[in-house]
Motif scaffolding. Structure first.
Motif, PDB file in Angstrom:
ATOM      1  N   GLY A 156       0.808  -1.209   0.000  1.00  0.00           N
ATOM      2  CA  GLY A 156       0.000   0.000   0.000  1.00  0.00           C
ATOM      3  C   GLY A 156       0.841   1.259   0.000  1.00  0.00           C
ATOM      4  O   GLY A 156       2.062   1.207  -0.164  1.00  0.00           O
ATOM      5  N   PHE A 157       0.183   2.385   0.184  1.00  0.00           N
ATOM      6  CA  PHE A 157       0.821   3.686   0.122  1.00  0.00           C
ATOM      7  C   PHE A 157       0.627   4.437   1.431  1.00  0.00           C
ATOM      8  O   PHE A 157      -0.370   4.260   2.120  1.00  0.00           O
ATOM      9  N   THR A 158       1.557   5.316   1.711  1.00  0.00           N
ATOM     10  CA  THR A 158       1.385   6.232   2.830  1.00  0.00           C
ATOM     11  C   THR A 158       0.431   7.340   2.388  1.00  0.00           C
ATOM     12  O   THR A 158       0.150   7.499   1.189  1.00  0.00           O
ATOM     13  N   ALA A 159      -0.032   8.123   3.340  1.00  0.00           N
ATOM     14  CA  ALA A 159      -0.926   9.235   3.008  1.00  0.00           C
ATOM     15  C   ALA A 159      -0.214  10.242   2.103  1.00  0.00           C
ATOM     16  O   ALA A 159      -0.823  10.788   1.178  1.00  0.00           O
ATOM     17  N   ASP A 160       1.092  10.473   2.335  1.00  0.00           N
ATOM     18  CA  ASP A 160       1.848  11.389   1.475  1.00  0.00           C
ATOM     19  C   ASP A 160       1.922  10.870   0.042  1.00  0.00           C
ATOM     20  O   ASP A 160       1.740  11.633  -0.913  1.00  0.00           O
ATOM     21  N   GLN A 161       2.202   9.589  -0.114  1.00  0.00           N
ATOM     22  CA  GLN A 161       2.255   9.015  -1.455  1.00  0.00           C
ATOM     23  C   GLN A 161       0.895   9.121  -2.132  1.00  0.00           C
ATOM     24  O   GLN A 161       0.805   9.454  -3.314  1.00  0.00           O
ATOM     25  N   ALA A 162      -0.161   8.835  -1.393  1.00  0.00           N
ATOM     26  CA  ALA A 162      -1.512   8.904  -1.956  1.00  0.00           C
ATOM     27  C   ALA A 162      -1.840  10.333  -2.394  1.00  0.00           C
ATOM     28  O   ALA A 162      -2.386  10.541  -3.479  1.00  0.00           O
ATOM     29  N   ARG A 163      -1.485  11.322  -1.570  1.00  0.00           N
ATOM     30  CA  ARG A 163      -1.738  12.729  -1.937  1.00  0.00           C
ATOM     31  C   ARG A 163      -0.950  13.109  -3.183  1.00  0.00           C
ATOM     32  O   ARG A 163      -1.476  13.751  -4.104  1.00  0.00           O
ATOM     33  N   GLY A 164       0.306  12.746  -3.233  1.00  0.00           N
ATOM     34  CA  GLY A 164       1.127  13.055  -4.400  1.00  0.00           C
ATOM     35  C   GLY A 164       0.576  12.427  -5.665  1.00  0.00           C
ATOM     36  O   GLY A 164       0.510  13.055  -6.726  1.00  0.00           O
ATOM     37  N   LEU A 165       0.151  11.178  -5.556  1.00  0.00           N
ATOM     38  CA  LEU A 165      -0.411  10.479  -6.709  1.00  0.00           C
ATOM     39  C   LEU A 165      -1.719  11.125  -7.149  1.00  0.00           C
ATOM     40  O   LEU A 165      -1.970  11.291  -8.341  1.00  0.00           O
ATOM     41  N   GLN A 166      -2.547  11.530  -6.208  1.00  0.00           N
ATOM     42  CA  GLN A 166      -3.813  12.182  -6.555  1.00  0.00           C
ATOM     43  C   GLN A 166      -3.575  13.494  -7.297  1.00  0.00           C
ATOM     44  O   GLN A 166      -4.281  13.806  -8.260  1.00  0.00           O
ATOM     45  N   VAL A 167      -2.583  14.252  -6.867  1.00  0.00           N
ATOM     46  CA  VAL A 167      -2.264  15.510  -7.558  1.00  0.00           C
ATOM     47  C   VAL A 167      -1.838  15.214  -8.997  1.00  0.00           C
ATOM     48  O   VAL A 167      -2.286  15.892  -9.933  1.00  0.00           O
ATOM     49  N   LEU A 168      -1.012  14.205  -9.170  1.00  0.00           N
ATOM     50  CA  LEU A 168      -0.582  13.841 -10.528  1.00  0.00           C
ATOM     51  C   LEU A 168      -1.762  13.383 -11.378  1.00  0.00           C
ATOM     52  O   LEU A 168      -1.827  13.682 -12.576  1.00  0.00           O
ATOM     53  N   MET A 169      -2.703  12.681 -10.782  1.00  0.00           N
ATOM     54  CA  MET A 169      -3.847  12.183 -11.539  1.00  0.00           C
ATOM     55  C   MET A 169      -4.808  13.295 -11.938  1.00  0.00           C
ATOM     56  O   MET A 169      -5.639  13.107 -12.822  1.00  0.00           O
ATOM     57  N   ASP A 170      -4.684  14.464 -11.322  1.00  0.00           N
ATOM     58  CA  ASP A 170      -5.512  15.611 -11.713  1.00  0.00           C
ATOM     59  C   ASP A 170      -5.020  16.250 -13.007  1.00  0.00           C
ATOM     60  O   ASP A 170      -5.719  17.078 -13.590  1.00  0.00           O
ATOM     61  N   LEU A 171      -3.839  15.866 -13.461  1.00  0.00           N
ATOM     62  CA  LEU A 171      -3.278  16.428 -14.692  1.00  0.00           C
ATOM     63  C   LEU A 171      -3.928  15.791 -15.914  1.00  0.00           C
ATOM     64  O   LEU A 171      -4.453  14.678 -15.853  1.00  0.00           O
ATOM     65  N   SER A 172      -3.840  16.473 -17.030  1.00  0.00           N
ATOM     66  CA  SER A 172      -4.288  15.867 -18.287  1.00  0.00           C
ATOM     67  C   SER A 172      -3.337  14.726 -18.630  1.00  0.00           C
ATOM     68  O   SER A 172      -2.198  14.678 -18.156  1.00  0.00           O
ATOM     69  N   ASP A 173      -3.798  13.812 -19.460  1.00  0.00           N
ATOM     70  CA  ASP A 173      -2.963  12.668 -19.833  1.00  0.00           C
ATOM     71  C   ASP A 173      -1.644  13.103 -20.464  1.00  0.00           C
ATOM     72  O   ASP A 173      -0.583  12.542 -20.159  1.00  0.00           O
ATOM     73  N   ASN A 174      -1.694  14.097 -21.335  1.00  0.00           N
ATOM     74  CA  ASN A 174      -0.464  14.525 -22.014  1.00  0.00           C
ATOM     75  C   ASN A 174       0.516  15.202 -21.052  1.00  0.00           C
ATOM     76  O   ASN A 174       1.725  14.972 -21.133  1.00  0.00           O
ATOM     77  N   VAL A 217       6.827  15.392  -6.000  1.00  0.00           N
ATOM     78  CA  VAL A 217       8.182  15.138  -6.513  1.00  0.00           C
ATOM     79  C   VAL A 217       8.640  13.729  -6.146  1.00  0.00           C
ATOM     80  O   VAL A 217       9.221  13.016  -6.964  1.00  0.00           O
ATOM     81  N   THR A 218       8.338  13.297  -4.923  1.00  0.00           N
ATOM     82  CA  THR A 218       8.737  11.962  -4.475  1.00  0.00           C
ATOM     83  C   THR A 218       8.025  10.879  -5.276  1.00  0.00           C
ATOM     84  O   THR A 218       8.657   9.936  -5.764  1.00  0.00           O
ATOM     85  N   VAL A 219       6.711  11.005  -5.421  1.00  0.00           N
ATOM     86  CA  VAL A 219       5.945  10.005  -6.176  1.00  0.00           C
ATOM     87  C   VAL A 219       6.393   9.984  -7.629  1.00  0.00           C
ATOM     88  O   VAL A 219       6.575   8.909  -8.217  1.00  0.00           O
ATOM     89  N   LEU A 220       6.602  11.136  -8.214  1.00  0.00           N
ATOM     90  CA  LEU A 220       7.052  11.196  -9.598  1.00  0.00           C
ATOM     91  C   LEU A 220       8.394  10.490  -9.767  1.00  0.00           C
ATOM     92  O   LEU A 220       8.586   9.715 -10.707  1.00  0.00           O
ATOM     93  N   ALA A 221       9.317  10.719  -8.863  1.00  0.00           N
ATOM     94  CA  ALA A 221      10.622  10.051  -8.930  1.00  0.00           C
ATOM     95  C   ALA A 221      10.458   8.537  -8.815  1.00  0.00           C
ATOM     96  O   ALA A 221      11.109   7.775  -9.548  1.00  0.00           O
ATOM     97  N   GLN A 222       9.567   8.096  -7.933  1.00  0.00           N
ATOM     98  CA  GLN A 222       9.327   6.663  -7.785  1.00  0.00           C
ATOM     99  C   GLN A 222       8.694   6.075  -9.042  1.00  0.00           C
ATOM    100  O   GLN A 222       9.024   4.962  -9.452  1.00  0.00           O
ATOM    101  N   MET A 223       7.787   6.812  -9.655  1.00  0.00           N
ATOM    102  CA  MET A 223       7.136   6.325 -10.870  1.00  0.00           C
ATOM    103  C   MET A 223       8.103   6.266 -12.045  1.00  0.00           C
ATOM    104  O   MET A 223       7.957   5.427 -12.931  1.00  0.00           O
ATOM    105  N   ARG A 224       9.080   7.160 -12.059  1.00  0.00           N
ATOM    106  CA  ARG A 224      10.057   7.196 -13.153  1.00  0.00           C
ATOM    107  C   ARG A 224      11.115   6.098 -13.058  1.00  0.00           C
ATOM    108  O   ARG A 224      11.804   5.838 -14.028  1.00  0.00           O
TER     109      ARG A 224
END
Length: 92
Positions: free
Chosen positions: A38-56, A78-85
């Motif tokens: 699972g994810f921590t609350a910080d990871q979940a918040r970071g991921l939610q912010v990224l998911m608010d972006l358009s696909d492109n 920034v942390t979630v993005l680095a992990q996803m990359r």
């Protein structure tokens, strides 16, 4: 260490992360696979912010064509993005 989000929140997050571009879905699914507990609350918040972006815009960030700026330059994003990359592990 920060506690993990509960199963219901995790299920909602997975649903929220469904994307229209296959490329984004691949990054997201790989990210979920790397965090089976699972994810921590910080990871979940970071991921939610990224998911608010358009696909492109999300794809540009994931591929490193752009970097987070303005409201996106938050530590959780920034942390979630680095992990996803992170490149997938290569089989031995």
């Amino acid at each position: 260490m920060e506690p993990l989000i509960d199963a219901r929140a995790m299920s909602k997050l997975r649903w929220r992360c469904r994307r229209g571009l296959l490329e984004n879905d691949l990054f997201v699914e790989r990210y979920f696979a790397r965090h089976p507990a699972g994810f921590t609350a910080d990871q979940a918040r970071g991921l939610q912010v990224l998911m608010d972006l358009s696909d492109n815009d999300l794809l540009d960030l994931l591929l490193g064509r752009t970097e987070p700026s303005g409201e996106l330059a938050r530590p959780d994003v920034v942390t979630v993005l680095a992990q996803m990359r992170e490149a997938p592990a290569r089989p031995t």
